[in-house]
Design a protein around this motif. Structure first.
Motif, mmCIF file in Angstrom:
data_model
loop_
_atom_site.group_PDB
_atom_site.id
_atom_site.type_symbol
_atom_site.label_atom_id
_atom_site.label_comp_id
_atom_site.label_asym_id
_atom_site.label_seq_id
_atom_site.Cartn_x
_atom_site.Cartn_y
_atom_site.Cartn_z
ATOM 1 N N ASP A 185 43.986 34.510 36.697
ATOM 2 C CA ASP A 185 44.666 34.276 35.413
ATOM 3 C C ASP A 185 46.132 34.677 35.493
ATOM 4 O OD1 ASP A 185 42.338 33.314 34.285
ATOM 5 O OD2 ASP A 185 41.733 35.271 33.496
ATOM 6 N N GLU A 186 46.406 35.820 36.136
ATOM 7 C CA GLU A 186 47.796 36.264 36.284
ATOM 8 C C GLU A 186 48.569 35.324 37.207
ATOM 9 O OE1 GLU A 186 45.161 38.180 36.374
ATOM 10 O OE2 GLU A 186 45.556 40.206 35.604
ATOM 11 N N ARG A 237 43.211 37.872 41.124
ATOM 12 C CA ARG A 237 43.738 37.866 39.745
ATOM 13 C C ARG A 237 44.225 36.458 39.413
ATOM 14 N NH1 ARG A 237 45.864 43.305 39.184
ATOM 15 N NH2 ARG A 237 47.164 42.642 37.429
ATOM 16 N N PHE A 252 48.887 37.726 43.506
ATOM 17 C CA PHE A 252 47.835 37.708 42.479
ATOM 18 C C PHE A 252 46.601 36.959 42.980
ATOM 19 C CE2 PHE A 252 51.295 38.261 39.130
ATOM 20 C CZ PHE A 252 50.869 39.530 38.756
ATOM 21 N N HIS A 260 44.402 38.765 45.555
ATOM 22 C CA HIS A 260 43.733 39.933 44.972
ATOM 23 C C HIS A 260 42.729 39.536 43.885
ATOM 24 C CE1 HIS A 260 45.862 43.444 46.770
ATOM 25 N NE2 HIS A 260 46.744 42.504 47.066
ATOM 26 N N GLU A 295 53.982 43.959 42.056
ATOM 27 C CA GLU A 295 54.320 43.458 40.717
ATOM 28 C C GLU A 295 55.503 44.224 40.140
ATOM 29 O OE1 GLU A 295 51.891 42.316 36.614
ATOM 30 O OE2 GLU A 295 50.950 43.580 38.136
ATOM 31 N N SER A 310 36.355 43.225 42.032
ATOM 32 C CA SER A 310 37.306 42.333 41.375
ATOM 33 C C SER A 310 36.965 40.865 41.591
ATOM 34 C CB SER A 310 38.729 42.607 41.900
ATOM 35 O OG SER A 310 38.778 42.434 43.311
ATOM 36 N N ARG A 364 38.311 32.326 42.271
ATOM 37 C CA ARG A 364 37.568 32.551 41.016
ATOM 38 C C ARG A 364 36.635 31.395 40.680
ATOM 39 N NH1 ARG A 364 39.223 36.586 37.538
ATOM 40 N NH2 ARG A 364 37.343 35.980 36.416
#
Length: 622
Positions: free
Chosen positions: A325-326, A323, A318, A321, A297, A617, A358
């Motif tokens: 939303d990112e 993430r 992202f 990993h 990043e 995570s 997710r």
């Protein structure tokens, strides 16, 4: 005479310089005229000016003269330089066939080789050149033809060109051999690329770069890095070298080597702006694949200029990993007016992976529809694989099966495995699971597909307490010679990669590792940990606790134990595993991160898990 005056549209018609008031024009005067036109060509900056120069040449010269043909070659070269290949073809076709020189053929072949939409035409032009027989291919012809063959993965055509290379005595030419290495490397023929490289009487930096790139493409990352070390005895690496080195580091998951390569770039390599973007894209990919999303990043944010590949690399980073939303926020920034970058099919694979990791089913459906509706991108097998896995793992198995049956292409083993895995986790009927397992086995894509089908089916039977069927599955695997793919985990300590298999006892520090495993086990049991044996149905359930012992010796636990005894306290531990993490190891790693106050980053077959303070995570959705 200025360029502007000479090429003005209202310039009066000028007759070819055949005579003067005092008699016939001398050869020197005609030569001066051609030299003047050639000189004017040096100042052309656009196709508009070139067309005017071409018109002036047609009006003021004789087409059969050698000097005029030379000018036509120059005009042909400039039109390809300005990327107007269609105009280059018109110029070429306007010249008598018997006057087509090797330079003209080479120029047109090169123009096609550099044009993404005309790669196949480069080879067709080469064939036409041979058929007409007026011009002989030379050392300038073959590199461009081979480049086109490599782009279209034309191995058969490339081998034919290789035969011509030998026929014309150019097998010792460094530029031709570089093209051959690139061709064979692109087509997956590593042995042929290696043979060309080994037989070269002379090598350039491009030769080494092409061979290193071929090794990286074939997944021979360690061999690529070894060749890189050898190369440095003769040549200073450039940006293209370091791109391949970074890809090798990413493939190995070697953060220390990748960080060294980054530092090397900053110290030693001078790269232009275009190369700088490519290098930084490789850095983002490397850091994300090596488990350091923060560094990836940081590189992305520091880029003054970004292309589509930059955004794709960051969104995928992202996504893998966890993430989501990112990742989706990054996509939104990319398509806004300020950036105005148009996504491609790779972008949407990354976005769908983010939704998948997710469990964002509705978002995934929206992006899948957006891809088709707003951007006109036809869904490929990878897109269907993502969306089917997403809805199936969320429990919408019927919807997932409907998608499979309505797909315009044949589903592959990955899709059937996703469905079977969802059936296993969501408690679907045994009958449906058996049907899907049969489809998976029928794909026969590789041994892993078959072993995965049998292992998942055995879990379905175990969940339904059908232990006899579990035994039948085990017997079938033995009869068909199908072995469960062994779990393998690696961890890097002080730049050295250490590899562990389940139950491994080959490491020099095995005694200390197993002693620490006992310490870990005792501490976990003291806080209430109980093993989950549901994902070990193929291990005999005996009174001596074989299932529990088998779980305790999973490869990632050995790697984590080794990390705990080898690294300073609270140093992040990075482990890379070839299979998905089982539910018991996932729970154990969460507890270890809390009990030993250590962040643990695990990359399994599908994604990254960041374990910290007793949580992951992935939010236990994987």
């Amino acid at each position: 005479m200025s360029m502007g005056l000479l090429l003005h549209p209202l310039t009066p018609h000028v007759l070819p310089p055949t005579s003067t008031p005092n008699g016939p024009l001398s050869f020197s005067a005609a030569g001066n005229h051609h030299r003047q036109i050639l000189s004017l060509s040096e100042t052309c900056t656009s196709m508009s000016q070139l067309k005017q120069l071409h018109a002036f040449t047609l009006r003021t010269t004789f087409p059969e003269e050698t000097a005029t043909l030379f000018l036509y070659g120059r005009i042909l070269q400039l039109s390809s330089y300005f990327s107007d290949v269609s105009y280059a073809f018109r110029v070429f076709d306007s010249i008598q066939q018997e006057n087509h020189s090797s330079f003209m053929w080479n120029t047109l072949i090169r123009a096609c080789a550099h044009d993404v939409s005309r790669k196949e035409e480069a080879f067709l032009l080469y064939r036409k050149m041979l058929e007409r027989g007026k011009s002989v291919p030379d050392k300038h012809t073959f590199p461009f033809v081979l480049k086109a063959c490599a782009y279209i993965f034309g191995l058969s055509e490339g081998k034919q060109v290789h035969c011509q290379v030998v026929k014309y005595g150019l097998s010792g030419d460094v530029y031709v051999n570089n093209g051959l290495i690139h061709l064979y490397g692109s087509c997956g023929c590593l042995d042929l690329a290696q043979k060309v490289f080994n037989d070269m009487p002379e090598r350039s930096l491009v030769s080494w770069n092409s061979m290193i790139d071929a090794l990286v493409r074939a997944g021979e990352y360690e061999s690529a890095l070894e060749l890189f070390r050898q190369m440095q005895r003769s040549f200073e690496p450039d940006g293209y070298t370091m791109q391949s080195v970074l890809s090798a580091c990413a493939g190995l998951g070697s953060l220390s080597l990748g960080t060294w390569a980054h530092a090397f770039l900053l110290r030693r390599c001078e790269v232009d702006v275009a190369m700088d973007v490519l290098i930084r894209n490789s850095l983002i990919e490397m850091y994300c694949k090596c488990g350091s999303l923060r560094m990836g990043e940081q590189v992305f944010k520091g880029m003054q200029k970004r292309d589509l590949a930059s955004w794709n690399a960051m969104i995928l980073g992202f996504a893998t990993h966890g993430r989501a939303d990112e990742a989706l926020g990054c996509f939104d920034r990319m398509v806004r007016k300020e950036e105005n970058v148009k996504p491609n099919s790779v972008t949407f694979v990354a976005v769908l992976i983010a939704c998948n990791h997710r469990g964002m089913v509705n978002k995934g459906r929206q992006y899948f529809d957006m891809m088709v509706r707003d951007y006109g991108i036809e869904p490929a097998l990878e897109h269907y694989g993502c969306i089917i896995d997403l809805v199936a793992r969320a429990g919408y198995i019927t919807e997932a099966i409907d998608m499979v049956t309505s797909m315009p292409m044949k589903p592959d083993a990955v899709i059937w495995r996703s469905l079977l895995d969802a059936c296993c986790k969501k408690g679907a009927s045994v009958q449906l699971s058996e049907e899907i397992a049969t489809r998976l086995i029928e794909t026969r894509e590789d041994n892993q597909s078959s072993s995965g089908a049998y292992v998942l089916l055995s879990r379905v039977y175990a969940s339904a307490s059908r232990w006899n069927d579990v035994g039948i599955v085990r017997k079938l695997m033995t009869e068909h010679g199908i072995r469960k793919e062994p779990g393998c985990s690696s961890i890097e300590i002080n730049g050295i990669s250490h590899e562990f298999f389940a139950g491994d006892t080959s490491h020099p520090q095995t005694k200390q590792i197993y002693e620490h495993l006992k310490v870990m086990d005792d501490k976990l049991r003291s806080i209430g940990y109980l093993p989950d044996c549901s994902q070990a149905p193929l291990v005999d359930a005996t009174s001596d606790g074989s299932k529990e012992y088998s779980l305790r010796l999973h490869s990632e636990r050995l790697a984590i134990a080794f990390g705990l005894i080898s690294l300073p306290p609270q140093t992040p531990i990075r482990v890379f595993k070839n299979l998905r993490v089982c539910s018991d190891c996932h729970e154990v790693t969460k507890l270890i991160s809390k009990v030993f106050n250590t962040e643990i980053i695990v990359r399994d077959r599908v994604r990254f898990h960041h374990f910290k303070d007793g949580s992951c995570s992935c939010s236990d959705y994987w």
